[in-house]
Design a protein around this motif. Structure first.
Motif, PDB file in Angstrom:
ATOM      1  N   THR A  53      11.961 -15.052   3.930  1.00  0.00           N
ATOM      2  CA  THR A  53      10.522 -14.812   3.798  1.00  0.00           C
ATOM      3  C   THR A  53       9.946 -14.313   5.116  1.00  0.00           C
ATOM      4  O   THR A  53      10.652 -14.218   6.125  1.00  0.00           O
ATOM      5  N   GLY A  54       8.653 -14.012   5.106  1.00  0.00           N
ATOM      6  CA  GLY A  54       7.953 -13.626   6.323  1.00  0.00           C
ATOM      7  C   GLY A  54       8.349 -12.258   6.835  1.00  0.00           C
ATOM      8  O   GLY A  54       8.795 -11.392   6.084  1.00  0.00           O
ATOM      9  N   ASP A  55       8.212 -12.077   8.149  1.00  0.00           N
ATOM     10  CA  ASP A  55       8.500 -10.787   8.768  1.00  0.00           C
ATOM     11  C   ASP A  55       9.948 -10.368   8.552  1.00  0.00           C
ATOM     12  O   ASP A  55      10.240  -9.179   8.387  1.00  0.00           O
ATOM     13  N   LEU A  56      10.859 -11.324   8.565  1.00  0.00           N
ATOM     14  CA  LEU A  56      12.279 -10.991   8.426  1.00  0.00           C
ATOM     15  C   LEU A  56      12.561 -10.273   7.113  1.00  0.00           C
ATOM     16  O   LEU A  56      13.359  -9.342   7.067  1.00  0.00           O
ATOM     17  N   ALA A 117      15.490 -10.812  14.578  1.00  0.00           N
ATOM     18  CA  ALA A 117      16.805 -11.266  15.030  1.00  0.00           C
ATOM     19  C   ALA A 117      16.894 -11.252  16.550  1.00  0.00           C
ATOM     20  O   ALA A 117      17.483 -12.150  17.162  1.00  0.00           O
ATOM     21  N   ALA A 118      16.304 -10.224  17.179  1.00  0.00           N
ATOM     22  CA  ALA A 118      16.361 -10.126  18.635  1.00  0.00           C
ATOM     23  C   ALA A 118      15.616 -11.275  19.300  1.00  0.00           C
ATOM     24  O   ALA A 118      16.048 -11.806  20.322  1.00  0.00           O
ATOM     25  N   VAL A 119      14.494 -11.684  18.697  1.00  0.00           N
ATOM     26  CA  VAL A 119      13.666 -12.735  19.309  1.00  0.00           C
ATOM     27  C   VAL A 119      14.203 -14.129  18.997  1.00  0.00           C
ATOM     28  O   VAL A 119      14.298 -14.985  19.880  1.00  0.00           O
ATOM     29  N   HIS A 120      14.571 -14.356  17.741  1.00  0.00           N
ATOM     30  CA  HIS A 120      14.918 -15.712  17.302  1.00  0.00           C
ATOM     31  C   HIS A 120      16.419 -15.965  17.164  1.00  0.00           C
ATOM     32  O   HIS A 120      16.831 -17.111  17.000  1.00  0.00           O
ATOM     33  N   GLY A 121      17.220 -14.924  17.202  1.00  0.00           N
ATOM     34  CA  GLY A 121      18.657 -15.114  17.264  1.00  0.00           C
ATOM     35  C   GLY A 121      19.378 -15.223  15.935  1.00  0.00           C
ATOM     36  O   GLY A 121      18.774 -15.322  14.863  1.00  0.00           O
ATOM     37  N   VAL A 139      19.728 -16.196  10.352  1.00  0.00           N
ATOM     38  CA  VAL A 139      19.113 -15.081  11.067  1.00  0.00           C
ATOM     39  C   VAL A 139      17.660 -15.463  11.296  1.00  0.00           C
ATOM     40  O   VAL A 139      16.948 -15.804  10.349  1.00  0.00           O
ATOM     41  N   ALA A 140      17.241 -15.455  12.543  1.00  0.00           N
ATOM     42  CA  ALA A 140      15.863 -15.822  12.910  1.00  0.00           C
ATOM     43  C   ALA A 140      15.483 -17.178  12.328  1.00  0.00           C
ATOM     44  O   ALA A 140      14.364 -17.375  11.857  1.00  0.00           O
ATOM     45  N   GLY A 141      16.420 -18.115  12.322  1.00  0.00           N
ATOM     46  CA  GLY A 141      16.155 -19.468  11.857  1.00  0.00           C
ATOM     47  C   GLY A 141      16.164 -19.644  10.355  1.00  0.00           C
ATOM     48  O   GLY A 141      15.987 -20.765   9.866  1.00  0.00           O
ATOM     49  N   GLN A 142      16.372 -18.580   9.579  1.00  0.00           N
ATOM     50  CA  GLN A 142      16.404 -18.670   8.120  1.00  0.00           C
ATOM     51  C   GLN A 142      17.843 -18.545   7.609  1.00  0.00           C
ATOM     52  O   GLN A 142      18.626 -17.750   8.133  1.00  0.00           O
ATOM     53  N   VAL A 143      18.163 -19.326   6.608  1.00  0.00           N
ATOM     54  CA  VAL A 143      19.513 -19.329   6.056  1.00  0.00           C
ATOM     55  C   VAL A 143      19.754 -18.047   5.265  1.00  0.00           C
ATOM     56  O   VAL A 143      19.005 -17.708   4.357  1.00  0.00           O
TER      57      VAL A 143
END
Length: 295
Positions: A53-56, A117-121, A139-143
Motif C-alpha cells: 500500500t501507500g507510495d510503494l 526502497a532507497a529510503v526504507h531499505g 521492501v520499505a518495511g512492507q511484506v
C-alpha cells in the motif's frame, strides 16, 4: 507452513488529468491536457505484483531494487538455494522479471532505484519451523513475500527417471522462450503450478501470478521485442515452484484444458506449456510400463 502473501491482480488504474480553466475578463485560457508517457503507463508497479500500500504500491519496480532483494536473499543461509530444499518462490525472481520489462520499455533506467526502497531499505529474514523454514521478504518495511521451504525428502523417495512438471515448464522455455507470453500461456502455467503443488488453488505470489502479471503487461505494449517472453518467466521453473512432482496424465489434461479455454482459437499451443506437460506425462507412463515389463 506460512503461505505466500497474496498479490494484487487488479490492473493499474488509468491516471486522469482534468483540464483547468482560468477566467480572465470575458476570455478563458485554453484547456490543458497532460498525458502520461506510454512507457510510464506500461510500467509494472509494486502494487501490480505484491500486496503493498501507500507510495510503494505506485512505484515501478526498478533494477537496483531487484538487485538489492537478490543480494538480501543471498545473505540469508538457505534462501539462495530453494530448489535444494523442496522449492520456494522468492520476491527477487518476480522483481527481476518486472525490472527487466520496465527497463526494456523505458519506464525506468538501468541503474534506477525506487524512492521507497532507497529510503526504507530491502531485507529478508527466515524462521526455522519443524520440517523446514519460513522466509519473509520486505521492501520499505512492507511484506512482499512469505513462503515456506521444506527440508529435502529422503533420497529413496526421489525417482530420477521421472520428468517433473517443473522440468516440463523449463522445456517450454527452451523450445519457445522467445515468444511473448499471453493469457493462454499464463493460465496454463497457473494450472501446471497447481498440479505441481497438488492443490486446487494457485499459490499467491507464485509462478502463475507472475505469468498473469506479465501477460497483462504485454497487452499494453505494441512491439514484441519489448514484451515479457515465456523464457523470462519459465527459466529455472523448478527453482521458482514451491513444490514439484512427476508429470502425470491428469496433470497434462488440466494444463491443456486451461490453455485451450483461454486461447482465441480454443486450441492447445504447438510447443506450448500444455504440449510440454503432455509429453512429459507420456514419457513417464512409457517408462513406468517399461519398468513393469522388466520385472
Amino acid at each position: 507452513m506460512a503461505q505466500a502473501q497474496p498479490r494484487r491482480e487488479q490492473d493499474m488504474d488509468e491516471q486522469l488529468h482534468q483540464p483547468q480553466e482560468v477566467e480572465g475578463g470575458n476570455q478563458q485560457q485554453p484547456q490543458q491536457h497532460q498525458e502520461v508517457p506510454s512507457s510510464e503507463q506500461a510500467a509494472i508497479r509494486y502494487g501490480h505484483v505484491f500486496a503493498v500500500t501507500g507510495d510503494l504500491a505506485g512505484q515501478p519496480i526498478s533494477p537496483r531494487d531487484a538487485a538489492a532483494m537478490r543480494s538480501a536473499e543471498d545473505s540469508v543461509a538457505g534462501v539462495q538455494v530453494p530448489e535444494a530444499a523442496g522449492g520456494g518462490f522468492s520476491a527477487a525472481t518476480a522483481m527481476e522479471t518486472a525490472a527487466a520489462y520496465n527497463t526494456a520499455v523505458g519506464a525506468v533506467g538501468p541503474d534506477q532505484a525506487s524512492d521507497a526502497a532507497a529510503v526504507h531499505g530491502i531485507s529478508v529474514t527466515q524462521t526455522a519451523v519443524p520440517g523446514g523454514r519460513v522466509v519473509t521478504e520486505f521492501v520499505a518495511g512492507q511484506v512482499v513475500g512469505q513462503y515456506s521451504v521444506a527440508d529435502p525428502p529422503p533420497a529413496s523417495e526421489q525417482d530420477a527417471t521421472k520428468i517433473t512438471i517443473g522440468e516440463a515448464l523449463e522445456a517450454t522455455a527452451r523450445a519457445g522462450g522467445g515468444r511473448p507470453i499471453d493469457r493462454a500461456d499464463a493460465e496454463a502455467i497457473r494450472a501446471a503450478e497447481m498440479s505441481a503443488l497438488g492443490a486446487d488453488v494457485a499459490m499467491p505470489g507464485g509462478l502463475g501470478d507472475v505469468a498473469r502479471a506479465a501477460a497483462r503487461a504485454n497487452t499494453q505494449v505494441t512491439r514484441d521485442d519489448d514484451k515479457v517472453k515465456i523464457g523470462d518467466v519459465l527459466s529455472d521453473a523448478t527453482a521458482k515452484l514451491a513444490g514439484d512432482k512427476a508429470a502425470a496424465t491428469e496433470d497434462a489434461t488440466r494444463v491443456v484444458q486451461a490453455e485451450k479455454f483461454n486461447d482465441a482459437g480454443a486450441r492447445p499451443r504447438a510447443g506450448g506449456v500444455g504440449a510440454a506437460v503432455a509429453t512429459a506425462a507420456s514419457l513417464n507412463e512409457d517408462n513406468a510400463l517399461g519398468g513393469d515389463a522388466a520385472q
